[in-house]
Design a protein around this motif. Structure first.
Motif, PDB file in Angstrom:
ATOM      1  N   ARG A  34     101.528  49.650  31.524  1.00  0.00           N
ATOM      2  CA  ARG A  34     100.159  49.870  31.990  1.00  0.00           C
ATOM      3  C   ARG A  34      99.841  51.369  31.990  1.00  0.00           C
ATOM      4  O   ARG A  34     100.598  52.177  32.536  1.00  0.00           O
ATOM      5  CB  ARG A  34      99.962  49.299  33.401  1.00  0.00           C
ATOM      6  CG  ARG A  34      98.549  49.515  33.937  1.00  0.00           C
ATOM      7  CD  ARG A  34      98.336  49.005  35.358  1.00  0.00           C
ATOM      8  NE  ARG A  34      99.235  49.627  36.299  1.00  0.00           N
ATOM      9  CZ  ARG A  34     100.132  48.963  37.025  1.00  0.00           C
ATOM     10  NH1 ARG A  34     100.254  47.659  36.923  1.00  0.00           N
ATOM     11  NH2 ARG A  34     100.915  49.608  37.850  1.00  0.00           N
ATOM     12  N   ASP A  35      98.733  51.703  31.358  1.00  0.00           N
ATOM     13  CA  ASP A  35      98.204  53.071  31.318  1.00  0.00           C
ATOM     14  C   ASP A  35      99.179  54.095  30.723  1.00  0.00           C
ATOM     15  O   ASP A  35      99.052  55.282  30.971  1.00  0.00           O
ATOM     16  CB  ASP A  35      97.770  53.526  32.722  1.00  0.00           C
ATOM     17  CG  ASP A  35      96.659  52.659  33.276  1.00  0.00           C
ATOM     18  OD1 ASP A  35      95.826  52.183  32.485  1.00  0.00           O
ATOM     19  OD2 ASP A  35      96.619  52.451  34.502  1.00  0.00           O
ATOM     20  N   GLN A  74      97.317  45.165  32.070  1.00  0.00           N
ATOM     21  CA  GLN A  74      96.228  46.131  31.931  1.00  0.00           C
ATOM     22  C   GLN A  74      94.912  45.505  32.405  1.00  0.00           C
ATOM     23  O   GLN A  74      94.799  44.295  32.512  1.00  0.00           O
ATOM     24  CB  GLN A  74      96.056  46.513  30.450  1.00  0.00           C
ATOM     25  CG  GLN A  74      97.322  46.794  29.698  1.00  0.00           C
ATOM     26  CD  GLN A  74      97.742  48.242  29.754  1.00  0.00           C
ATOM     27  OE1 GLN A  74      96.998  49.110  30.147  1.00  0.00           O
ATOM     28  NE2 GLN A  74      98.973  48.500  29.357  1.00  0.00           N
ATOM     29  N   LYS A 102      95.752  42.425  22.067  1.00  0.00           N
ATOM     30  CA  LYS A 102      95.460  42.294  23.497  1.00  0.00           C
ATOM     31  C   LYS A 102      95.564  40.819  23.872  1.00  0.00           C
ATOM     32  O   LYS A 102      94.704  40.015  23.507  1.00  0.00           O
ATOM     33  CB  LYS A 102      94.048  42.807  23.761  1.00  0.00           C
ATOM     34  CG  LYS A 102      93.628  42.744  25.207  1.00  0.00           C
ATOM     35  CD  LYS A 102      92.139  43.024  25.370  1.00  0.00           C
ATOM     36  CE  LYS A 102      91.852  44.482  25.440  1.00  0.00           C
ATOM     37  NZ  LYS A 102      90.436  44.749  25.843  1.00  0.00           N
TER      38      LYS A 102
END
Length: 152
Positions: A34-35, A74, A102
């Motif tokens: 994440r990120d 995410q 995704k």
């Protein structure tokens, strides 16, 4: 809860140039933290026969739906997803991303997600080659991914 991603039909380690696609060599795929665009879990070569990733997540009830969160999840509530990042690996072992798939959680049927929370296991099964023979990218929802909640 454990999220297990079971991938098959990888596109190969080489994907040649076609209109709108520059072509790449020494292709790998992994799950993006994440990120953290450049930090990946479980890099698999593009010519592997299959790839499996196991991710820990927590499920929290939010009004009428479940919200999944974790170090690889995410997005915002109602729009959560996991990125499968495609890239090349150079001679020094450095990964350079060129596209992502995704895995959108909004495509998980409510009954499957309810069962996954009860069973503590959510499974995604998908092929990773698109209709042009390239690495699968963009938003991935059923029928491109099959979500299930097998009993452990």
């Amino acid at each position: 809860m454990l999220i297990r991603i079971e991938a098959s039909n990888l596109p190969g380690r080489e994907c040649g140039q076609t209109p709108g696609f520059p072509g790449y060599s020494n292709i790998y795929v992994g799950v993006q933290w994440r990120d953290r665009r450049d930090e990946l879990l479980g890099l698999h070569p593009g010519d592997a026969s299959s790839a499996v990733w196991e991710l820990n997540a927590t499920a929290t009830r939010r009004e009428t739906e479940w919200d999944l969160r974790g170090p690889f999840v995410q997005g915002r509530p109602g729009g959560r997803f996991v990125y499968l990042s495609w890239g090349t690996v150079d001679d020094a072992g450095v990964f350079a991303m060129f596209r992502r798939a995704k895995l959108a959680f909004d495509g998980i049927p409510a009954a499957v997600l309810d069962a996954a929370v009860d069973n503590d296991l959510l499974v995604a099964r998908l092929g990773l080659t698109d209709s042009r023979g390239h690495p699968l990218c963009a938003a991935v929802r059923p029928p491109l991914v099959e979500w299930s909640a097998p009993t452990v």
